[in-house]
Design a protein around this motif. Sequence first.
Motif, short mmCIF file in Angstrom:
data_model
loop_
_atom_site.label_atom_id
_atom_site.label_comp_id
_atom_site.label_asym_id
_atom_site.label_seq_id
_atom_site.Cartn_x
_atom_site.Cartn_y
_atom_site.Cartn_z
N LYS A 13 0.69 -1.25 -0.08
CA LYS A 13 0.09 -0.03 -0.06
C LYS A 13 0.72 1.56 0.02
O LYS A 13 0.58 2.21 -0.64
N LEU A 17 1.61 4.96 -2.90
CA LEU A 17 0.81 6.50 -2.46
C LEU A 17 1.38 7.51 -3.06
O LEU A 17 0.68 8.53 -3.32
N HIS A 60 -4.92 3.43 7.26
CA HIS A 60 -4.82 4.88 7.02
C HIS A 60 -3.91 5.78 7.76
O HIS A 60 -2.96 6.27 7.58
N LEU A 63 -0.26 4.11 7.58
CA LEU A 63 0.21 4.93 6.27
C LEU A 63 0.79 6.20 6.84
O LEU A 63 1.92 6.64 6.50
N ALA A 64 -0.15 7.08 7.53
CA ALA A 64 0.15 8.34 7.64
C ALA A 64 1.54 8.43 8.63
O ALA A 64 2.29 9.41 8.54
N LYS A 112 1.48 14.71 2.57
CA LYS A 112 0.81 13.45 1.71
C LYS A 112 0.24 12.64 3.32
O LYS A 112 -0.86 12.16 3.23
N GLU A 115 -2.97 14.07 3.90
CA GLU A 115 -4.13 13.52 2.93
C GLU A 115 -4.52 12.16 3.23
O GLU A 115 -5.62 11.85 3.01
N VAL A 116 -3.60 11.08 3.24
CA VAL A 116 -3.97 9.77 3.66
C VAL A 116 -4.87 9.72 4.74
O VAL A 116 -5.55 9.03 4.75
#
Length: 276
Positions: A13, A17, A60, A63-64, A112, A115-116
């Motif tokens: 994932k 991105l 999310h 990932l952030a 980013k 945003e994620v």
Amino acid sequence: MKNEEFLKQFNEKLAKLIGSSTKVEEAMNYSLSSGGKRLRPLLIKLSSEDMSVKIDLVWHPALAVELFHTASLIHDDLPQIDDSPLRRGKPSCHMVYGNDFAILAGDGLMLKAFEVLSLSDATPLQKAVLFEVFSRATYDVLIGESLDVEYTGKSEELGNVLRMYAKKTGALFAFCLACGPILSERFDLIDKLSKLGTLLGVWFQIIDDLKDLLADEKQTGKSVGRDKILGKPTVVSIMGVQKAQIFADNLFKGVINRLEKLQMKELTGFLRSFAN
């Protein structure tokens, strides 16, 4: 989901991105794909598992936090800060792409990250709290980094160094442990787990300082001995190696003990294994 499968899917994932049409995106992808333990995403996954949160809600914030953490490493390695030529066993971003693109790559990954996080399937209430806690944590990282720069070359008190660690490293750990309570809406536990996350981050930073002094580049994947060369006050430089190790061990045991009382079984099991 087992940790190995989580990390496999997480890295897949993560790789999707950032685009690839510009040099700054190339620099961002270079740093994201350089490896790393993915410790912070794992802490979010385990904190959430202990709170019976569905895995779909974990991706999310996980990932952030990795996006922001990688960004902070890019900026930390710059000549104006730590001047570190190695990161995760590879040349640092600025060594490959130059200072200008490294700064922009770090900025881009930070943007980013938000945003994620905004794309999470969490409820409006969960998402609002996620944003509040994440925003506060990322700002604290900035303050911690600034204190690190301010203290460099100075003789600083232990209390000030520990407070700097709590922000520079502990802030993102606090967010990670808070994700379980946020996503399960057990809001009464956010403060408790955030504080334990901060302490865990302080422990992690002391261990990192010990590695900087005692390990080699093959073990750490980054330049070692930088703290001493740059004149950075650390817990190790203030207390000495033996006392710093004892201090870190006692801190870790205290965190584990309190996590066990909160029935955080997956998290404590992983942390015990990670520390050994």
